[in-house]
Design a protein around this motif. Structure first.
Motif, PDB file in Angstrom:
ATOM      1  N   THR A   1       0.831  -1.202   0.000  1.00 61.86           N
ATOM      2  CA  THR A   1       0.000   0.000   0.000  1.00 61.86           C
ATOM      3  C   THR A   1       0.865   1.252   0.000  1.00 61.86           C
ATOM      4  OG1 THR A   1      -1.733  -1.182   1.244  1.00 61.86           O
ATOM      5  CG2 THR A   1      -1.820   1.232   1.235  1.00 61.86           C
ATOM      6  N   ALA A   2       1.942   1.220   0.793  1.00 56.07           N
ATOM      7  CA  ALA A   2       2.848   2.365   0.857  1.00 56.07           C
ATOM      8  C   ALA A   2       3.478   2.654  -0.506  1.00 56.07           C
ATOM      9  CB  ALA A   2       3.931   2.123   1.905  1.00 56.07           C
ATOM     10  N   GLN A   3       3.912   1.591  -1.203  1.00 53.53           N
ATOM     11  CA  GLN A   3       4.523   1.772  -2.513  1.00 53.53           C
ATOM     12  C   GLN A   3       3.508   2.300  -3.531  1.00 53.53           C
ATOM     13  OE1 GLN A   3       7.759   1.593  -3.145  1.00 53.53           O
ATOM     14  NE2 GLN A   3       8.068   1.094  -0.973  1.00 53.53           N
ATOM     15  N   GLU A   4       2.270   1.832  -3.412  1.00 50.31           N
ATOM     16  CA  GLU A   4       1.225   2.331  -4.309  1.00 50.31           C
ATOM     17  C   GLU A   4       0.997   3.820  -4.092  1.00 50.31           C
ATOM     18  OE1 GLU A   4      -3.617   2.119  -4.827  1.00 50.31           O
ATOM     19  OE2 GLU A   4      -2.605   0.557  -3.682  1.00 50.31           O
ATOM     20  N   LEU A   5       0.950   4.231  -2.834  1.00 48.34           N
ATOM     21  CA  LEU A   5       0.727   5.642  -2.520  1.00 48.34           C
ATOM     22  C   LEU A   5       1.870   6.512  -3.041  1.00 48.34           C
ATOM     23  CD1 LEU A   5      -0.587   5.278   1.157  1.00 48.34           C
ATOM     24  CD2 LEU A   5      -1.929   5.894  -0.855  1.00 48.34           C
ATOM     25  N   MET A   6       3.088   6.016  -2.958  1.00 46.06           N
ATOM     26  CA  MET A   6       4.237   6.794  -3.414  1.00 46.06           C
ATOM     27  C   MET A   6       4.253   6.948  -4.929  1.00 46.06           C
ATOM     28  SD  MET A   6       7.240   5.419  -0.848  1.00 46.06           S
ATOM     29  CE  MET A   6       8.519   6.331  -1.727  1.00 46.06           C
ATOM     30  N   GLY A   7       3.460   6.117  -5.616  1.00 48.07           N
ATOM     31  CA  GLY A   7       3.387   6.204  -7.068  1.00 48.07           C
ATOM     32  C   GLY A   7       2.239   7.042  -7.578  1.00 48.07           C
ATOM     33  N   LEU A   8       1.502   7.701  -6.681  1.00 50.86           N
ATOM     34  CA  LEU A   8       0.372   8.522  -7.100  1.00 50.86           C
ATOM     35  C   LEU A   8       0.842   9.738  -7.908  1.00 50.86           C
ATOM     36  CD1 LEU A   8      -1.850   8.593  -3.869  1.00 50.86           C
ATOM     37  CD2 LEU A   8      -2.332   7.382  -6.006  1.00 50.86           C
ATOM     38  N   GLU A   9      -0.047  10.217  -8.746  1.00 54.17           N
ATOM     39  CA  GLU A   9       0.245  11.397  -9.552  1.00 54.17           C
ATOM     40  C   GLU A   9       0.510  12.611  -8.657  1.00 54.17           C
ATOM     41  OE1 GLU A   9      -2.013  14.297 -12.823  1.00 54.17           O
ATOM     42  OE2 GLU A   9      -2.957  12.420 -12.136  1.00 54.17           O
ATOM     43  N   GLY A  10       1.563  13.330  -8.975  1.00 56.79           N
ATOM     44  CA  GLY A  10       1.898  14.540  -8.224  1.00 56.79           C
ATOM     45  C   GLY A  10       2.835  14.317  -7.061  1.00 56.79           C
ATOM     46  N   VAL A  11       3.188  13.054  -6.777  1.00 58.72           N
ATOM     47  CA  VAL A  11       4.067  12.729  -5.653  1.00 58.72           C
ATOM     48  C   VAL A  11       5.518  12.689  -6.114  1.00 58.72           C
ATOM     49  CG1 VAL A  11       4.694  10.963  -3.953  1.00 58.72           C
ATOM     50  CG2 VAL A  11       2.287  11.467  -4.413  1.00 58.72           C
ATOM     51  N   ASN A  12       6.404  13.239  -5.318  1.00 59.65           N
ATOM     52  CA  ASN A  12       7.842  13.133  -5.556  1.00 59.65           C
ATOM     53  C   ASN A  12       8.362  11.941  -4.761  1.00 59.65           C
ATOM     54  OD1 ASN A  12      10.573  13.388  -5.891  1.00 59.65           O
ATOM     55  ND2 ASN A  12      10.755  15.382  -4.887  1.00 59.65           N
ATOM     56  N   PRO A  13       8.533  10.776  -5.385  1.00 63.97           N
ATOM     57  CA  PRO A  13       8.885   9.571  -4.623  1.00 63.97           C
ATOM     58  C   PRO A  13      10.246   9.647  -3.944  1.00 63.97           C
ATOM     59  CG  PRO A  13       9.003   9.158  -6.986  1.00 63.97           C
ATOM     60  CD  PRO A  13       8.379  10.495  -6.822  1.00 63.97           C
ATOM     61  N   SER A  14      11.183  10.407  -4.492  1.00 64.15           N
ATOM     62  CA  SER A  14      12.520  10.481  -3.898  1.00 64.15           C
ATOM     63  C   SER A  14      12.518  11.257  -2.588  1.00 64.15           C
ATOM     64  CB  SER A  14      13.498  11.137  -4.878  1.00 64.15           C
ATOM     65  OG  SER A  14      13.105  12.472  -5.162  1.00 64.15           O
ATOM     66  N   ALA A  15      11.490  12.076  -2.360  1.00 62.47           N
ATOM     67  CA  ALA A  15      11.381  12.850  -1.119  1.00 62.47           C
ATOM     68  C   ALA A  15      10.283  12.308  -0.217  1.00 62.47           C
ATOM     69  CB  ALA A  15      11.121  14.316  -1.430  1.00 62.47           C
ATOM     70  N   SER A  16       9.728  11.136  -0.567  1.00 65.52           N
ATOM     71  CA  SER A  16       8.664  10.511   0.207  1.00 65.52           C
ATOM     72  C   SER A  16       9.173   9.206   0.802  1.00 65.52           C
ATOM     73  CB  SER A  16       7.439  10.241  -0.677  1.00 65.52           C
ATOM     74  OG  SER A  16       7.024  11.419  -1.354  1.00 65.52           O
ATOM     75  N   SER A  17       8.466   8.700   1.808  1.00 67.14           N
ATOM     76  CA  SER A  17       8.896   7.439   2.407  1.00 67.14           C
ATOM     77  C   SER A  17       7.820   6.870   3.323  1.00 67.14           C
ATOM     78  CB  SER A  17      10.178   7.645   3.222  1.00 67.14           C
ATOM     79  OG  SER A  17      10.575   6.436   3.858  1.00 67.14           O
ATOM     80  N   PRO A  18       7.684   5.537   3.335  1.00 69.35           N
ATOM     81  CA  PRO A  18       6.918   4.914   4.417  1.00 69.35           C
ATOM     82  C   PRO A  18       7.720   5.036   5.706  1.00 69.35           C
ATOM     83  CG  PRO A  18       7.898   3.242   3.003  1.00 69.35           C
ATOM     84  CD  PRO A  18       8.171   4.559   2.357  1.00 69.35           C
ATOM     85  N   VAL A  19       7.043   5.121   6.828  1.00 69.78           N
ATOM     86  CA  VAL A  19       7.719   5.318   8.109  1.00 69.78           C
ATOM     87  C   VAL A  19       7.147   4.356   9.151  1.00 69.78           C
ATOM     88  CG1 VAL A  19       8.394   6.997   9.857  1.00 69.78           C
ATOM     89  CG2 VAL A  19       7.915   7.769   7.535  1.00 69.78           C
ATOM     90  N   LEU A  20       8.048   3.780   9.941  1.00 71.96           N
ATOM     91  CA  LEU A  20       7.649   2.939  11.072  1.00 71.96           C
ATOM     92  C   LEU A  20       7.987   3.691  12.352  1.00 71.96           C
ATOM     93  CD1 LEU A  20       6.661   0.246  12.285  1.00 71.96           C
ATOM     94  CD2 LEU A  20       9.027  -0.565  12.167  1.00 71.96           C
ATOM     95  N   PHE A  21       6.988   3.900  13.200  1.00 71.04           N
ATOM     96  CA  PHE A  21       7.197   4.603  14.467  1.00 71.04           C
ATOM     97  C   PHE A  21       7.154   3.609  15.626  1.00 71.04           C
ATOM     98  CE2 PHE A  21       5.156   7.978  11.850  1.00 71.04           C
ATOM     99  CZ  PHE A  21       6.193   8.895  11.873  1.00 71.04           C
ATOM    100  N   VAL A  22       8.112   3.727  16.536  1.00 70.71           N
ATOM    101  CA  VAL A  22       8.135   2.914  17.763  1.00 70.71           C
ATOM    102  C   VAL A  22       8.522   3.827  18.917  1.00 70.71           C
ATOM    103  CG1 VAL A  22       9.122   0.940  18.979  1.00 70.71           C
ATOM    104  CG2 VAL A  22       8.791   0.838  16.493  1.00 70.71           C
ATOM    105  N   SER A  23       7.688   3.886  19.937  1.00 66.26           N
ATOM    106  CA  SER A  23       7.983   4.715  21.102  1.00 66.26           C
ATOM    107  C   SER A  23       9.044   4.045  21.963  1.00 66.26           C
ATOM    108  CB  SER A  23       6.708   4.936  21.925  1.00 66.26           C
ATOM    109  OG  SER A  23       6.999   5.638  23.118  1.00 66.26           O
ATOM    110  N   LEU A  24      10.131   4.777  22.242  1.00 63.31           N
ATOM    111  CA  LEU A  24      11.204   4.255  23.084  1.00 63.31           C
ATOM    112  C   LEU A  24      11.168   4.844  24.493  1.00 63.31           C
ATOM    113  CD1 LEU A  24      14.240   4.251  20.601  1.00 63.31           C
ATOM    114  CD2 LEU A  24      12.575   2.444  21.058  1.00 63.31           C
ATOM    115  N   ALA A  25      10.574   6.017  24.656  1.00 62.94           N
ATOM    116  CA  ALA A  25      10.457   6.637  25.975  1.00 62.94           C
ATOM    117  C   ALA A  25       9.264   7.589  25.958  1.00 62.94           C
ATOM    118  CB  ALA A  25      11.738   7.400  26.336  1.00 62.94           C
ATOM    119  N   ARG A  26       8.388   7.451  26.921  1.00 62.82           N
ATOM    120  CA  ARG A  26       7.188   8.277  26.979  1.00 62.82           C
ATOM    121  C   ARG A  26       7.508   9.702  27.407  1.00 62.82           C
ATOM    122  NH1 ARG A  26       2.607   4.479  29.946  1.00 62.82           N
ATOM    123  NH2 ARG A  26       2.517   2.834  28.352  1.00 62.82           N
ATOM    124  N   SER A  27       6.645  10.616  26.976  1.00 66.80           N
ATOM    125  CA  SER A  27       6.792  12.010  27.376  1.00 66.80           C
ATOM    126  C   SER A  27       6.215  12.187  28.778  1.00 66.80           C
ATOM    127  CB  SER A  27       6.066  12.930  26.389  1.00 66.80           C
ATOM    128  OG  SER A  27       6.049  14.256  26.863  1.00 66.80           O
TER     129      SER A  27
END
Length: 296
Positions: free
Chosen positions: A82-108
């Motif tokens: 799904t992430a790769q499909e989204l990065m291929g949408l019209e008007g998107v700059n794929p070289s400046a886009s990225s899927p991201v994985l977030f993991v909390s290491l320490a709570r605020s």
């Protein structure tokens, strides 16, 4: 005459005068502190919003979101396909886009704030998706190896282990989940969003936290900043189960939060001013009552 009596009384009742001055100083200090906190939050959020200029932040729709966005995308799961499909949408700059994985290491320590230390896995070579405009305090902001990491200044302090209190620097190693990582670069002091960042290659983060072929969110950079809203519309029309946010959406959400904070701090400031005025009035009335015969 009245000024002479006031000055004379000021030195005659030294303890009372000292306590009065101390009370006024505390009131002024509290007023300045509250004003400074509001200014800090306003400037910090403005810096964070600059990261999303001309970009679209996409995550899975979660129950109870009610039109707001959770930047750490806690609970959101998107497939790599799904992430790769989204990065291929019209008007998107794929070289400046990225899927991201977030993991909390320490709570605020502050409620409703992003995690104090937040791991962000993204595609190597796409570092500017998150670091556009950021500068390095040491090293280079490039994920050249699978075990490379880029640290925000707060995160660099979080991982120091020698007891010196000094943050780790580029070239040193840190331990994450029992594995050794080389610090490629450390960011200069920035907004909260990047100060606590631990950025590593996406595949390494997926393996380290057993996320398989899923990510938390996708950040799409528009080839032209004005196309961000059009990209958002394309995403929502093709994937009604996803939630897309532009810089404008982030701004609206933050303004809602800031309005509440400003109202709270303004109420404190008004209370401080009233207390200071009452304190001065009481002291003056007592001083005049003690000297009413001399005034007469």
């Amino acid at each position: 005459m009245l000024w002479d009596l006031a000055i004379k009384n000021l030195f005659r009742r030294k303890l009372r005068s000292l306590l009065t001055i101390l009370g006024i100083m505390i009131a002024v200090q509290l007023y300045l502190l509250m004003s400074g906190v509001v200014t800090f939050y306003r400037d910090d959020t403005r810096q964070q919003l600059n990261v999303f200029a001309g970009k679209v932040f996409i995550q899975e729709k979660m129950e109870g979101m009610m039109g707001s966005v959770d930047f750490s995308a806690s609970g959101s799961n998107l497939k790599n396909e799904t992430a790769q499909e989204l990065m291929g949408l019209e008007g998107v700059n794929p070289s400046a886009s990225s899927p991201v994985l977030f993991v909390s290491l320490a709570r605020s320590s502050v409620p409703y704030e992003p995690p104090s230390v937040l791991l962000m896995g993204l595609l190597p070579g796409h570092e500017q998706t998150l670091l556009s405009g950021a500068e390095a305090a040491s090293g280079r902001l490039v994920l050249a190896q699978p075990n490379s990491v880029i640290l925000g200044l707060k995160a660099a302090g979080h991982f120091q282990t020698d007891g010196s209190g000094h943050p780790v620097k580029a070239g040193q190693t840190i331990q994450i989940e029992g594995e050794t990582f080389q610090v490629a670069g450390v960011l200069k002091a920035d907004a909260q969003l990047l100060n606590g960042a631990v950025i590593m290659p996406l595949q390494t983060a997926q393996r380290l936290y057993e996320r398989g072929s899923t990510v938390s969110a996708v950040i799409l950079a528009a080839a032209e900043p004005a196309q961000a809203n059009a990209i958002k519309s394309r995403v929502e029309s093709r994937h009604p189960d996803l939630y897309a946010s532009t810089q404008e959406d982030f701004t609206k959400n933050i303004q809602t939060i800031m309005t509440g904070l400003q109202t709270f701090f303004q109420a404190i400031n008004v209370t401080v001013l009233i207390v200071a005025a009452v304190l001065i009035t009481i002291v003056m009335v007592v001083a005049v009552m003690e000297q009413w015969r001399e005034i007469g």
